[in-house]
Design a protein around this motif. Structure first.
Motif, short mmCIF file in Angstrom:
data_model
loop_
_atom_site.label_atom_id
_atom_site.label_comp_id
_atom_site.label_asym_id
_atom_site.label_seq_id
_atom_site.Cartn_x
_atom_site.Cartn_y
_atom_site.Cartn_z
N ASN A 4 18.47 99.03 108.99
CA ASN A 4 19.52 98.00 109.00
C ASN A 4 20.54 98.26 107.90
O ASN A 4 21.75 98.15 108.11
N ARG A 44 22.73 101.34 108.73
CA ARG A 44 23.74 101.12 109.78
C ARG A 44 24.89 100.26 109.27
O ARG A 44 26.04 100.45 109.67
N GLN A 45 24.58 99.29 108.41
CA GLN A 45 25.65 98.43 107.90
C GLN A 45 26.59 99.23 107.00
O GLN A 45 27.81 99.12 107.11
N SER A 99 28.74 101.49 109.11
CA SER A 99 29.85 100.80 109.77
C SER A 99 31.05 100.69 108.83
O SER A 99 32.20 100.91 109.24
N LYS A 102 29.80 89.13 110.69
CA LYS A 102 28.44 88.89 111.17
C LYS A 102 28.07 87.41 111.13
O LYS A 102 27.45 86.89 112.07
N ASN A 132 24.65 91.95 114.69
CA ASN A 132 24.51 93.19 113.92
C ASN A 132 24.91 94.41 114.75
O ASN A 132 25.57 95.32 114.26
N ASN A 187 27.88 96.61 113.46
CA ASN A 187 27.43 97.92 112.98
C ASN A 187 27.97 99.05 113.85
O ASN A 187 28.37 100.10 113.35
N ASP A 188 27.96 98.85 115.17
CA ASP A 188 28.39 99.92 116.07
C ASP A 188 29.91 100.01 116.21
O ASP A 188 30.47 101.10 116.33
#
Length: 468
Positions: free
Chosen positions: A66, A69-70, A73, A137, A191, A195-196
């Motif tokens: 997690n 990924r954050q 981003s 978010k 998320n 993130n994506d």
């Protein structure tokens, strides 16, 4: 912010220290479930404590992923610098209008300061982007905790997959009854979106299409699965320390842009009576089949362009399989239209694609798309106009392909039919050809030129359909 503006590598304390908070969130969600099982007599306290101990490494991996990924981003967004400053400013203003953000309290720049940064070619710093990621978010978590998301089977499955494998296997049914079920699903989907796709993706899609945030989430899930974004990004992540970070960010930004187009397509053109899974089941095979036969159906000049792009990425140490996937994504975007065309004309997608791509090459539609993509935008409305031009061009190419396919009665005759069709409509096509010739005399274009050209293309397909 001052440190970052001087070249320092930093986010914010709540981002760089997110592991502890995320670990606590996972711990609370897991203990709520296990405590219910203990209270119901389905597990002893000793068994509960032993299971918590056994899941330590699994939870640690969830937390690390997690956090990774954050931060990733933020990196993908920061990669384009001032290029995205106008849309980020619009996102900030939107949060302010909704009473969600106090800009001064969060030390975010004023509109005047943002104008100065635009003039200087400076984007937001990583700490400022981190603040906006957090707000993106938080707002989405509230908006996505609704039946359209939490009761959608595909998205609801994120509840189970957010827990360690051991819990999934032993207590899958009990997980579905978790007291925080809606909150966990909404958090996972929020998320995934941020993130994506970046901090303002959902609000941008809502602005551009008028869709609800729930619709954006559902359509993104379709696009993500059809285009295999999750798998592709994991493969790109696997190149850490093997490929330059700049190249990885370039690959991610490019794929993010294509999936954003695909999300818009689903928001506009999907079968609204189908579930997410039904849409994936219909479009994913078309995407895969087209990927296998892409070079067979494309014009030789376009194949050469693709091969050149692949070679350039391979020269940067990108594995060839990843290079091909990324280089082909723009052309494979057409698999969405082609899947529907093939179904409408009761033909296979390769046959439909043969007409689609070769017609596009004959009419220089690929070249025209590049002019649209490279058209600079100075404000939100110009950005929306550019996106609309792309959609209009896709629709005209789709409509012209349908016109030609109506004349293809037998398998394998499409090449001849296409040549005959072009010859038959030479007079109508000449107007488009002359307009393109005018485009090619200059490297800069006004927005009005695109509107006029697309209207001409629309008239072309209408006249061709009438004369068919």
């Amino acid at each position: 912010v001052e440190y970052a503006s001087q070249g320092g590598h930093i986010n914010t304390d709540f981002t760089d220290n997110v592991g502890g908070v995320d670990c606590s969130d996972n711990e609370v969600n897991i203990k709520i479930l296990l405590n219910q099982l203990v209270a119901a007599g389905d597990m002893t306290l000793k068994q509960r404590n032993q299971m918590l101990y056994e899941m330590t490494d699994d939870v640690a991996q969830i937390v690390i992923t997690n956090a990774y990924r954050q931060s990733q981003s933020i990196s993908v967004t920061a990669f384009r610098g001032a290029e995205q400053l106008k849309e980020q400013q619009r996102f900030i203003q939107g949060l302010e209008r909704e009473g969600k953000l106090d800009r001064a309290l969060e030390f975010l720049p004023s509109d005047e300061e943002l104008s100065e940064r635009m003039a200087a070619g400076q984007g937001l710093t990583r700490p400022e982007l981190a603040v906006l990621v957090a707000y993106g978010k938080m707002v989405l978590k509230e908006q996505l905790n609704c039946p359209e998301v939490t009761e959608e089977p595909f998205l609801a499955n994120m509840l189970v997959t957010s827990f360690p494998a051991q819990l999934q296997q032993q207590f899958g049914a009990e997980l579905a009854q978790h007291p925080l079920r809606g909150e966990i699903i909404a958090t996972r989907v929020a998320n995934m979106l941020v993130n994506d796709m970046g901090l303002n993706f959902a609000s941008r899609m809502k602005d551009e299409t008028g869709a609800s945030v729930a619709e954006v989430a559902c359509c993104f899930a379709m696009a993500r699965e059809v285009f295999g974004l999750g798998t592709l990004w994991r493969d790109i992540e696997g190149c850490d320390n093997l490929v330059s970070a700049e190249t990885q960010l370039e690959l991610m930004f490019y794929s993010r842009r294509i999936v954003r187009r695909a999300t818009r397509w689903f928001l506009r053109a999907r079968n609204r009576s189908w579930s997410i899974s039904e849409n994936i089941a219909f479009f994913r095979p078309a995407f895969e089949t087209l990927g296998e036969h892409l070079y067979e159906v494309m014009d030789e000049s376009e194949v050469a362009e693709h091969q050149q792009k692949v070679a350039e990425l391979v020269a940067k140490q990108v594995p060839e399989a990843i290079a091909r996937q990324v280089a082909h994504m723009s052309s494979l975007f057409s698999s969405l239209d082609l899947a529907q065309i093939a179904a409408e004309h009761k033909t296979d997608i390769v046959r439909a694609a043969n007409v689609y791509y070769r017609l596009g090459a004959k009419l220089d539609l690929h070249w025209f798309l590049e002019q649209i993509n490279h058209q600079p935008v100075g404000n939100h409305w110009q950005a929306m106009a550019r996106a609309s031009f792309r959609e209009d061009l896709d629709w005209q190419q789709r409509s012209l392909t349908s016109v030609v396919l109506e004349g293809c009665k037998e398998q394998g005759e499409c090449a001849t039919i296409l040549a005959d069709w072009i010859s038959e409509h030479e007079q109508l096509l000449s107007r488009w050809t002359h307009m393109l010739a005018d485009f090619k005399t200059t490297s800069t274009h006004e927005f009005a030129k695109f509107s006029v050209a697309l209207r001409e293309l629309n008239l072309l397909q209408l006249n061709c359909r009438t004369s068919a």
